[in-house]
Scaffold this motif. Structure first.
Motif, PDB file in Angstrom:
ATOM      1  N   SER A 532      -2.960 -22.236   1.965  1.00  9.90           N
ATOM      2  CA  SER A 532      -2.778 -20.806   2.220  1.00  9.90           C
ATOM      3  C   SER A 532      -3.323 -20.445   3.600  1.00  9.90           C
ATOM      4  O   SER A 532      -4.337 -21.000   4.045  1.00  9.90           O
ATOM      5  N   PRO A 533      -2.665 -19.526   4.298  1.00  9.69           N
ATOM      6  CA  PRO A 533      -3.173 -19.125   5.618  1.00  9.69           C
ATOM      7  C   PRO A 533      -4.456 -18.320   5.545  1.00  9.69           C
ATOM      8  O   PRO A 533      -5.120 -18.107   6.561  1.00  9.69           O
ATOM      9  N   HIS A 534      -4.814 -17.879   4.347  1.00  4.70           N
ATOM     10  CA  HIS A 534      -6.020 -17.074   4.176  1.00  4.70           C
ATOM     11  C   HIS A 534      -7.199 -17.967   3.811  1.00  4.70           C
ATOM     12  O   HIS A 534      -7.098 -18.810   2.924  1.00  4.70           O
ATOM     13  N   THR A 535      -8.298 -17.743   4.487  1.00  7.03           N
ATOM     14  CA  THR A 535      -9.499 -18.527   4.192  1.00  7.03           C
ATOM     15  C   THR A 535     -10.122 -18.142   2.863  1.00  7.03           C
ATOM     16  O   THR A 535     -10.969 -18.869   2.350  1.00  7.03           O
ATOM     17  N   CYS A 536      -9.731 -16.992   2.307  1.00  3.65           N
ATOM     18  CA  CYS A 536     -10.294 -16.563   1.030  1.00  3.65           C
ATOM     19  C   CYS A 536      -9.623 -17.254  -0.149  1.00  3.65           C
ATOM     20  O   CYS A 536     -10.093 -17.132  -1.283  1.00  3.65           O
ATOM     21  N   CYS A 537      -8.533 -17.953   0.091  1.00  2.00           N
ATOM     22  CA  CYS A 537      -7.854 -18.697  -0.967  1.00  2.00           C
ATOM     23  C   CYS A 537      -8.266 -20.157  -0.835  1.00  2.00           C
ATOM     24  O   CYS A 537      -7.976 -20.806   0.169  1.00  2.00           O
ATOM     25  N   TYR A 538      -8.933 -20.653  -1.831  1.00  2.00           N
ATOM     26  CA  TYR A 538      -9.529 -21.980  -1.712  1.00  2.00           C
ATOM     27  C   TYR A 538      -9.706 -22.589  -3.089  1.00  2.00           C
ATOM     28  O   TYR A 538      -9.522 -21.945  -4.123  1.00  2.00           O
ATOM     29  N   GLU A 539     -10.058 -23.856  -3.081  1.00  3.36           N
ATOM     30  CA  GLU A 539     -10.449 -24.548  -4.295  1.00  3.36           C
ATOM     31  C   GLU A 539     -11.949 -24.789  -4.240  1.00  3.36           C
ATOM     32  O   GLU A 539     -12.547 -24.834  -3.158  1.00  3.36           O
ATOM     33  N   CYS A 540     -12.541 -24.938  -5.389  1.00  2.00           N
ATOM     34  CA  CYS A 540     -13.976 -25.215  -5.461  1.00  2.00           C
ATOM     35  C   CYS A 540     -14.176 -26.705  -5.737  1.00  2.00           C
ATOM     36  O   CYS A 540     -13.641 -27.234  -6.708  1.00  2.00           O
ATOM     37  N   ILE A 541     -14.906 -27.362  -4.876  1.00  2.00           N
ATOM     38  CA  ILE A 541     -15.223 -28.775  -5.076  1.00  2.00           C
ATOM     39  C   ILE A 541     -16.737 -28.931  -5.116  1.00  2.00           C
ATOM     40  O   ILE A 541     -17.480 -28.095  -4.606  1.00  2.00           O
ATOM     41  N   TYR A 542     -17.170 -30.011  -5.747  1.00  4.31           N
ATOM     42  CA  TYR A 542     -18.602 -30.248  -5.891  1.00  4.31           C
ATOM     43  C   TYR A 542     -19.205 -30.713  -4.566  1.00  4.31           C
ATOM     44  O   TYR A 542     -18.574 -31.437  -3.791  1.00  4.31           O
TER      45      TYR A 542
END
Length: 925
Positions: A532-542
């Protein structure tokens, strides 16, 4: 110069709203010594004719704005209050207020009249190269309402540097004094408002929002400013919707529908920021109520306190409205003014006259419908109904629609201009309109200080007043939507100030609503940006091992500060690594210490046994008590050195343990080497070997030299590459405290030197392995050296491949094995003879064994007779061969009988040589 005439564009109807001359263009006016202009959007739109072609005619307006009308009344009230005070000392202020209808075109026409020359019968604007002495119609202007209008008007007024003080235009670009040199405002710029909005969004935990703005200069600049602030604070804008600036735009309703559709579609967006005018918001919210949209709406200062919006039917269905309004001030005098407004004449105030007419037309309606009716009436409609309705007055409606922030900022703008006029009128007669020019007033306005609620306020270098914001919350109280003040935003410090805990609870309640593109990453996790071009859309990794995150939604994991801390995967903190070392309490350390202690007891026991049997042949044959004591003392030191391998390593322990072991072991091996030489010398029948051994056999120099070399090695080691305490981090969650030897080469040289001595000792002992059985030290020394070699050969690969806290235990084990091996092989056989075979530990038995061994070594030499006198310890031995017999006395008490020649190791020796050799064997042993 060139003269421009200000025309009046006729509507074509001879009514109160038609324009026959320029004076008809004025909305409200009052004469005075000094005239102040006013620009306010009393109407929300200007009607546009449908005929073609379009002619340059100023049309009538529609959409009467009660809130802006109140601002014009606030300006009039402030001027009347100043005239009735001593502020200007007899100088009266007049005003000319114009309706911009929210249109730049109409505002520019009004501004042209402001620029016209004072007392010009034709309202002419002179074009000159230098306006320094030019006296225009007005000295200053209050307004305009909207930033887009203020930008256009300010550029025109800047031609003559006429001061313009706006109570409502907040666009950040207006702070640019190069483009807008004569513009001031009594409110903060949008920079502070957008920063306050972003702060509210961040503190509420939102980062995925939508923005709706009007497609005009004000909306675009506000959106740009907010975008910059949002980006700086990691807030993402999911969508931006721009609505046409004018309600008359044919695409307006379509754009509103598209905006609502976008809001409904973006289910994760629960917060909408709205930069729009009140009439735009009114249309948007009505459509949103129809679609059952429920969000959090963040209101800009344009509509955050708009009563006509908060009273929309079913407004509570929209969700929560929180906004930012200009700081309230004391407006009690204005409220009193409103209560008495119906007594005021309306001849010079068309706005007031229009309001009275609107009240008459809509008087039969309830509150909200009454408000809607007023807003929907055009001036053309009023012309048709003029005089058909009785004139009615509703002052309660005016008081209910007061927006304190705008009223206060409008009055503050007038007072700022008045204080500037006061500064210019100190030394001149200001009843004369030519007493000063607008640009002189501009310079005074830059320095003016106004007392507002007992506080001094002034314009900063950008022409802005750094006042604070009220954070407004639309709250349902007793079934009605009330606009309450939740907090105050300090523009200078950038924080919220709460009056009480109840209001803070309202603020905290906003956090219950989530508006994020992705679920927040918990502590121990980190954001991984997706496609996504938005930095607020992300996945959570450990977070990986040895990294941690201690807050939600962190962009990266922190590494544990130093090597003394560690963190598992998915950790929210670092843990101090466990420090390991071979402690006293460790079972294995206790076991090794018991072995060392037993070794010490064994050494002491042997020492006692040898001391009590000092004069026995076994003790004497062992080199005497002195040599035994030295060897036993070295064994004691070796056992003692193992103590330094246990517990917390220190610099002293690391330096002491290897040196103590190396020197002690070298001393032990050196003494055993001398014993091996002595035994080999005593029982060797080879004359050449005997001569070599005689040269080598120097007990004290040999021991001192061998031990001294090791002392030198250890000294150089400790000086140049000394051992030190080392922290071993090879185990992820632990720190191994260990001694670093400093130099593996020096450590190897020390061990290699001991090994070299032990090898020499082994060679000598191996040659004497067939000596008399009961006193055969050489055989046991050989076996002891073999144990030493095996132990240390095994030690090298084990030591090199072992790590951890038990590494010192490996060296302790090999030290104990080698030390026990040599100690037991050297002393236990002798102790066995002393304790259990006492009959063989006599001088006679010892001599008998020696002569028996000598006779066997001599080949043809045989012992023919042995007699022993137990009292004198004398004996007689007869040695015979086939040729002749001769008696001879040896050493007084020892008698030998040697006949003929003797064959020793394949060589015949003369009689005297054979006797001498046997005598020496006895003497050596």
């Amino acid at each position: 110069f060139v003269i421009f005439l200000i025309p009046c564009f006729a509507v074509g109807t001879d009514t109160a709203f038609s324009c026959r001359n320029a004076d008809d263009f004025v909305g409200a006016s009052s004469p005075g010594d000094i005239i102040i202009g006013g620009l306010f959007a009393v109407h929300s739109e200007m009607l546009h004719p449908e005929e073609d072609p379009i002619k340059p005619v100023i049309q009538n307006c529609a959409g009467f704005e009660i809130q802006v009308f109140l601002q014009t009344l606030a300006m009039i009230h402030a001027i009347e209050a100043i005239n009735n005070s001593t502020l200007l000392s007899g100088v009266t202020l007049g005003y000319e207020i114009y309706d911009t209808c929210a249109e730049v075109t109409k505002a520019m026409a009004s501004a042209l009249r402001f620029l016209s020359k004072f007392n010009s019968s034709e309202d002419a604007v002179e074009f000159k190269c230098n306006y320094s002495d030019y006296i225009p119609r007005v000295k200053a202007v209050a307004g305009a309402t909207y930033s887009e209008v203020s930008m256009a008007v300010s550029r025109l007024l800047a031609l003559q540097l006429i001061p313009q003080v706006s109570p409502a235009s907040s666009a950040e670009i207006l702070s640019d004094k190069i483009r807008f040199p004569s513009f001031f405002r009594t409110i903060p710029s949008d920079f502070h408002q957008t920063r306050a909005m972003t702060r509210l969004i961040c503190e509420s935990g939102w980062n995925w929002i939508g923005v709706i703005a009007t497609d005009d200069d004000n909306g675009r600049f506000a959106l740009e400013s907010f975008g910059v602030q949002a980006m700086a604070n990691n807030v993402c804008i999911a969508f931006k919707e721009m609505l046409p600036a004018y309600l008359s735009d044919s695409t307006f309703h379509t754009k509103v529908d598209q905006a609502i559709e976008k809001i409904v579609k973006e289910t994760r967006v629960n917060v909408i920021v709205v930069f729009m005018r009140q009439f735009h918001v009114l249309k948007l919210f009505k459509k949103a109520i129809e679609r059952n949209v429920n969000k959090i709406w963040i209101a800009s200062d344009n509509w955050s306190a708009a009563v006509k919006i908060s009273t929309i039917p079913n407004i509570r269905q929209l969700g929560t409205v929180v906004g930012f309004g200009f700081k309230n001030g004391d407006i009690s005098s204005f409220q009193k003014f409103l209560r008495n407004l119906h007594e005021k004449p309306t001849g010079n105030n068309k706005f007031l006259r229009e309001y009275i007419m609107l009240s008459s037309v809509c008087a039969h309606l309830e509150y909200h419908d009454f408000q809607t009716c007023i807003a929907n009436q055009s001036q053309d409609n009023l012309l048709e109904n003029d005089g058909s309705k009785p004139q009615l007055w509703r002052d309660d409606f005016l008081n209910a629609n007061v927006e304190p922030g705008f009223i206060h900022s409008t009055m503050l703008a007038v007072y700022a201009i008045a204080h500037a006029i006061k500064g210019r009128c100190k030394d001149r007669d200001c009843k004369d309109p030519s007493a000063f020019t607008p640009w002189e007033l501009l310079e005074e306005l830059k320095r003016v200080v106004v007392i507002d609620d007992d506080k001094e306020v002034k314009f900063d270098s950008n022409g802005d007043m750094s006042t604070s914001y009220d954070v407004l919350l639309w709250k349902e109280i007793n079934g009605h939507m009330e606009i309450t003040t939740m907090a105050e935003y300090d523009a200078e410090k950038g924080g919220f100030i709460f009056e009480d805990e109840e209001k803070k609870k309202d603020f905290l309640a906003l956090k219950k609503v989530q508006s994020t593109c992705s679920q927040p990453c918990r502590p121990g996790q980190v954001k991984k940006v997706t496609e996504s071009p938005h930095t607020c859309c992300y996945e959570c990794i450990y977070c990986p091992e040895n990294h941690y995150s201690n807050q939600t939604d962190m962009d990266y994991c922190y590494r544990c500060n130093n090597k003394t801390y560690w963190a598992p995967i998915n950790s929210s903190t670092c843990y101090r690594k466990t420090i390991y070392f071979l402690a006293w309490t460790d079972w294995f350390a206790v076991f090794l210490l018991l072995l060392s202690a037993f070794g010490v007891v064994l050494v002491l026991s042997i020492c006692v046994i040898f001391t009590r049997n000092l004069d026995t042949p076994v003790v004497k044959a062992s080199g005497g008590l002195t040599v035994c004591y030295i060897i036993l003392f070295s064994h004691f030191l070796i056992f003692l050195s193992t103590v330094f391998f246990i517990d917390v390593p220190t610099e002293f322990k690391c330096k002491t343990r290897q040196a103590l072991f190396g020197i002690s072991f070298t001393l032990c091996i050196s003494c055993i080497l001398i014993k091996s030489l002595k035994i080999l010398l005593a029982f060797s029948f080879d004359p050449k070997l005997q001569n070599f051994l005689k040269c080598m056999y120097k007990p004290i120099p040999t021991v001192v030299t061998c031990t001294g070399i090791q002392v030198i090695i250890c000294t150089f080691w400790l000086i140049f590459r000394t051992p030190f305490v080392n922290q071993n981090f090879s185990i992820p969650r632990a720190i191994i405290l260990e001694c670093n030897e400093g130099s593996i080469v020096a450590f190897g040289i020390m061990l290699g030197y001991i090994a070299a001595l032990a090898f020499i000792c082994f060679i000598f002992a191996f040659k004497g392995r067939k000596l008399p059985e009961n006193y055969n030290e050489a055989k046991f020394i050989t076996f002891g050296m073999l144990i030493y070699f095996i132990a240390w050969i095994v030690f090298i690969p084990v030591y090199a491949t072992t790590f951890g806290k038990y590494l010192p235990a490996v060296e302790i084990i090999v030290v104990l094995i080698s030390n026990y091996g040599i100690l037991c092989c050297t002393f236990l056989p002798k102790c066995y003879i002393i304790i259990y075979k006492q009959e063989t530990n006599t001088k006679s038995a010892f001599l008998k064994m020696v002569y028996t061994y000598s006779s066997k070594s001599a080949g043809s030499v045989a012992v023919s007779q042995v007699s022993l006198d137990s009292k004198s310890s004398s004996f007689r031995a007869t040695i015979t061969d086939s040729s002749k017999t001769e008696n001879d006395s040896v050493n007084g008490n020892c008698h030998f009988q040697v006949t003929g020649q003797t064959l020793i190791k394949g060589k015949f020796l003369p009689k005297n040589a054979a006797k001498t050799m046997v005598r020496k064997r006895v003497s050596s042993i």
